[in-house]
Design a protein around this motif. Sequence first.
Motif, PDB file in Angstrom:
ATOM      1  N   GLY A  30     -40.903 -51.446 -72.160  1.00 29.28           N
ATOM      2  CA  GLY A  30     -41.048 -50.664 -73.117  1.00 29.28           C
ATOM      3  C   GLY A  30     -41.728 -50.417 -74.311  1.00 29.28           C
ATOM      4  N   MET A  31     -42.690 -50.758 -74.327  1.00 27.70           N
ATOM      5  CA  MET A  31     -43.957 -50.108 -74.830  1.00 27.70           C
ATOM      6  C   MET A  31     -44.562 -49.219 -74.495  1.00 27.70           C
ATOM      7  N   ILE A  32     -44.561 -47.934 -75.382  1.00 30.17           N
ATOM      8  CA  ILE A  32     -44.981 -46.300 -74.904  1.00 30.17           C
ATOM      9  C   ILE A  32     -46.530 -46.986 -74.912  1.00 30.17           C
ATOM     10  N   ILE A  33     -46.682 -45.905 -74.377  1.00 36.26           N
ATOM     11  CA  ILE A  33     -48.929 -45.917 -74.509  1.00 36.26           C
ATOM     12  C   ILE A  33     -48.838 -44.621 -75.659  1.00 36.26           C
ATOM     13  N   ASP A  53     -47.803 -50.573 -67.267  1.00 37.76           N
ATOM     14  CA  ASP A  53     -48.818 -50.112 -66.277  1.00 37.76           C
ATOM     15  C   ASP A  53     -49.946 -50.496 -66.589  1.00 37.76           C
ATOM     16  N   VAL A  54     -51.230 -50.991 -67.587  1.00 36.33           N
ATOM     17  CA  VAL A  54     -51.866 -50.850 -68.485  1.00 36.33           C
ATOM     18  C   VAL A  54     -52.420 -52.107 -67.651  1.00 36.33           C
ATOM     19  N   ALA A  55     -51.302 -52.917 -67.831  1.00 32.51           N
ATOM     20  CA  ALA A  55     -51.186 -54.878 -68.016  1.00 32.51           C
ATOM     21  C   ALA A  55     -51.028 -55.417 -66.264  1.00 32.51           C
ATOM     22  N   LYS A  56     -50.399 -53.996 -65.665  1.00 31.80           N
ATOM     23  CA  LYS A  56     -49.971 -54.556 -64.227  1.00 31.80           C
ATOM     24  C   LYS A  56     -50.989 -56.001 -63.165  1.00 31.80           C
ATOM     25  N   LYS A  57     -52.181 -55.414 -62.825  1.00 30.23           N
ATOM     26  CA  LYS A  57     -53.484 -55.825 -62.292  1.00 30.23           C
ATOM     27  C   LYS A  57     -53.467 -57.293 -63.069  1.00 30.23           C
ATOM     28  N   SER A  58     -52.917 -57.151 -64.381  1.00 29.76           N
ATOM     29  CA  SER A  58     -54.150 -59.109 -64.280  1.00 29.76           C
ATOM     30  C   SER A  58     -52.314 -59.699 -64.569  1.00 29.76           C
ATOM     31  N   ILE A  59     -50.823 -58.798 -64.780  1.00 30.93           N
ATOM     32  CA  ILE A  59     -49.433 -59.407 -63.828  1.00 30.93           C
ATOM     33  C   ILE A  59     -49.707 -60.096 -62.787  1.00 30.93           C
ATOM     34  N   ASP A  60     -50.331 -58.878 -62.064  1.00 32.21           N
ATOM     35  CA  ASP A  60     -49.751 -59.488 -60.218  1.00 32.21           C
ATOM     36  C   ASP A  60     -50.305 -60.344 -60.065  1.00 32.21           C
TER      37      ASP A  60
END
Length: 152
Positions: A30-33, A53-60
């Motif tokens: 919900g946080m649009i860049i 989208d920015v944090a996806k790798k760290s979430i994965d």
Amino acid sequence: MCNKYDRLINDEVAAVLQFHDEFVINGLKGMIIPDKVKQMLGVSPEVEVTMYDVAKKSIDVQPKIRFIYLMSLFEGFIKEYICNRTMTDIDKYRSVVNAYDSDWDLNHKALGARSSLNLNYALYLLDNLFGVKVSDRFSDITYEIGAFGLTP
């Protein structure tokens, strides 16, 4: 002692899997860049980008980190259980289990390394030290973690 590890696993691992990830992911989606930040990221202003989208790798990577933590809890439990039952200081853990190492190496080495991270070795120790037989309480998939034991 068992209750301590039960609480840690439930409160710090299981609860996160049920609630935390979904809330974080939905919040980040919900946080649009803004365009200025997209420009710094090298993304076209027309493309919608979220913090997810920015944090996806760290979430994965979070499930892998949790698995490592869960294995650390398992290792801690095994060592603490053995030391509590033998009334030995935790820093003397190896001195308690050393007596079983040659038999393991001779007869059970195919089941993995001599490591409290190796479920097979841990169950071997519990059986030989205390006559505790818990292997029938695990599902077949549980034994998959046995391969993660490292040689000390």
